[in-house]
Design an enzyme around this catalytic site. Sequence first.
Site, PDB file in Angstrom:
ATOM      1  N   ASP A  16       0.874  -1.183   0.000  1.00 25.66           N
ATOM      2  CA  ASP A  16       0.000   0.000   0.000  1.00 25.66           C
ATOM      3  C   ASP A  16       0.911   1.233   0.000  1.00 25.66           C
ATOM      4  OD1 ASP A  16      -2.311   1.680   0.344  1.00 25.66           O
ATOM      5  OD2 ASP A  16      -1.903   1.783   2.478  1.00 25.66           O
ATOM      6  N   SER A  17       0.309   2.392  -0.203  1.00 27.28           N
ATOM      7  CA  SER A  17       1.073   3.646  -0.129  1.00 27.28           C
ATOM      8  C   SER A  17       1.610   3.872   1.283  1.00 27.28           C
ATOM      9  CB  SER A  17       0.165   4.820  -0.495  1.00 27.28           C
ATOM     10  OG  SER A  17      -0.860   4.953   0.477  1.00 27.28           O
ATOM     11  N   TYR A  48      -0.621   8.579  -2.100  1.00 25.49           N
ATOM     12  CA  TYR A  48      -0.655   8.338  -3.544  1.00 25.49           C
ATOM     13  C   TYR A  48      -1.803   9.142  -4.179  1.00 25.49           C
ATOM     14  CZ  TYR A  48       2.357   4.077  -3.523  1.00 25.49           C
ATOM     15  OH  TYR A  48       3.390   3.180  -3.434  1.00 25.49           O
ATOM     16  N   CYS A  79      -4.569  -1.241  -1.880  1.00 28.63           N
ATOM     17  CA  CYS A  79      -4.708   0.208  -2.059  1.00 28.63           C
ATOM     18  C   CYS A  79      -5.623   0.448  -3.253  1.00 28.63           C
ATOM     19  CB  CYS A  79      -3.317   0.789  -2.321  1.00 28.63           C
ATOM     20  SG  CYS A  79      -3.320   2.562  -2.661  1.00 28.63           S
ATOM     21  N   ASN A  80      -6.709   1.146  -3.027  1.00 23.85           N
ATOM     22  CA  ASN A  80      -7.651   1.440  -4.115  1.00 23.85           C
ATOM     23  C   ASN A  80      -7.000   2.328  -5.173  1.00 23.85           C
ATOM     24  OD1 ASN A  80     -10.634   0.637  -3.029  1.00 23.85           O
ATOM     25  ND2 ASN A  80      -9.283   1.216  -1.360  1.00 23.85           N
ATOM     26  N   GLU A 157      -1.387   8.409   8.579  1.00 23.30           N
ATOM     27  CA  GLU A 157       0.041   8.054   8.503  1.00 23.30           C
ATOM     28  C   GLU A 157       0.814   8.615   9.705  1.00 23.30           C
ATOM     29  OE1 GLU A 157       2.153   6.271   6.257  1.00 23.30           O
ATOM     30  OE2 GLU A 157       0.233   5.419   5.625  1.00 23.30           O
ATOM     31  N   CYS A 189     -10.909   3.642   0.665  1.00 23.25           N
ATOM     32  CA  CYS A 189      -9.460   3.768   0.844  1.00 23.25           C
ATOM     33  C   CYS A 189      -9.101   2.897   2.043  1.00 23.25           C
ATOM     34  CB  CYS A 189      -9.084   5.224   1.105  1.00 23.25           C
ATOM     35  SG  CYS A 189      -7.397   5.471   1.690  1.00 23.25           S
ATOM     36  N   THR A 190      -8.017   2.130   1.916  1.00 24.14           N
ATOM     37  CA  THR A 190      -7.700   1.152   2.961  1.00 24.14           C
ATOM     38  C   THR A 190      -7.216   1.789   4.265  1.00 24.14           C
ATOM     39  OG1 THR A 190      -5.498   0.863   1.993  1.00 24.14           O
ATOM     40  CG2 THR A 190      -7.217  -0.697   1.328  1.00 24.14           C
ATOM     41  N   HIS A 191      -6.894   3.066   4.238  1.00 25.56           N
ATOM     42  CA  HIS A 191      -6.541   3.745   5.488  1.00 25.56           C
ATOM     43  C   HIS A 191      -7.774   3.988   6.373  1.00 25.56           C
ATOM     44  CE1 HIS A 191      -2.721   4.642   3.494  1.00 25.56           C
ATOM     45  NE2 HIS A 191      -2.253   5.141   4.623  1.00 25.56           N
TER      46      HIS A 191
HETATM   47  N1  DGL Z   1      -4.658   3.250   1.114  1.00 25.81           N
HETATM   48  C1  DGL Z   1      -4.696   3.973  -0.131  1.00 25.81           C
HETATM   49  C2  DGL Z   1      -6.017   3.656  -0.880  1.00 25.81           C
HETATM   50  O1  DGL Z   1      -6.653   2.669  -0.584  1.00 25.81           O
HETATM   51  C3  DGL Z   1      -4.416   5.382   0.182  1.00 25.81           C
HETATM   52  C4  DGL Z   1      -4.073   6.208  -0.956  1.00 25.81           C
HETATM   53  C5  DGL Z   1      -3.160   7.360  -0.660  1.00 25.81           C
HETATM   54  O2  DGL Z   1      -2.023   7.126  -0.287  1.00 25.81           O
HETATM   55  O3  DGL Z   1      -3.591   8.486  -0.915  1.00 25.81           O
HETATM   56  O4  DGL Z   1      -6.420   4.360  -1.776  1.00 25.81           O
END
Ligand code: DGL
Length: 285
Positions: A16-17, A48, A79-80, A157, A189-191
């Site tokens: 993931d990012s 990202y 990560c989407n 983060e 978003c996975t966050h």
């Molecule tokens: N976890 C990422 C997602 O699912 C986050 C993207 C990001 O870093 O902006 O999109």
Amino acid sequence: MKKDELVSCRAVGVFDSGVGGISVLKHIRQLLPAEDLLYCADSRFAPYGNKSPEVIRERATYLANFLIAQGAKALVVACNTATAAAIEHLRGKYSLPIIGMEPAVKPAVKATKTGVVGVLATSGTLKSAQFAALLESYGQEVKIVTEACIGLVECIERGELDTPETRGLLKRYIDPLLAAGADTVVLGCTHYPFVVPLIAELAGSQITLIDTGAAVARQLRKRLEEAGLLNTGQAEGKNLFWLNRENSHELQQSTELVAKLWGGEGQVVPLPVSAKYMQEPTPEN
Ligand code: DGL
């Protein structure tokens, strides 16, 4: 040991990012206790969401090359945003199973009673062709309202899961969804699963929140089974994390955050910087 047993003993690589994909990793660990799991958090390059698809593809290629070099038998793009920007590129380069993710609009459309679905995601995801295709497929049946949650990934983060800033941002993004009549909200978003308690508090208990992590874990198991790559051993799988940050102080902070979000056994080490992972993969991968 036969060749196929050797392969099924190899690890699953997840990236993931940043730390967000750990929300997906938890579902994978629960469903697949025997698998060794390798996780890369590209925190130095997070978010990202505001980067160009070209930059995200470059990072995704680096992480995929790195995980394959560690022996990964399958990859999960947790990560989407990276899935939207890079999954076709990765699938064109590698023959191993690659599982991606997208906002769970389909189940949300089924679940809504008001006929209004809200989607919280990054601007990269919402601007992508894949998301436009989801709107095209499901946007006729119900109203879909979206909010690009700028700044939220950065808060998570930093480990700020319930600070005034995180709360203020979330309120700003959730209020318009509620005002539009949404009763179902997709965490695109996975966050975001890491701020579910805050989202639930701000949105109210009548709102259904939809996360994709469990579905991704099921899809991974299916793909491993189909490819004969499922680890059927009895031993508990190991967990290994790599992450990168700008300096050693930040690296220490992120290491502590990974341990907190993961909440289980696992070693955290710095993600190396090496030109060799920039290169295209060899054909056997
Ligand atoms: N976890 C990422 C997602 O699912 C986050 C993207 C990001 O870093 O902006 O999109």
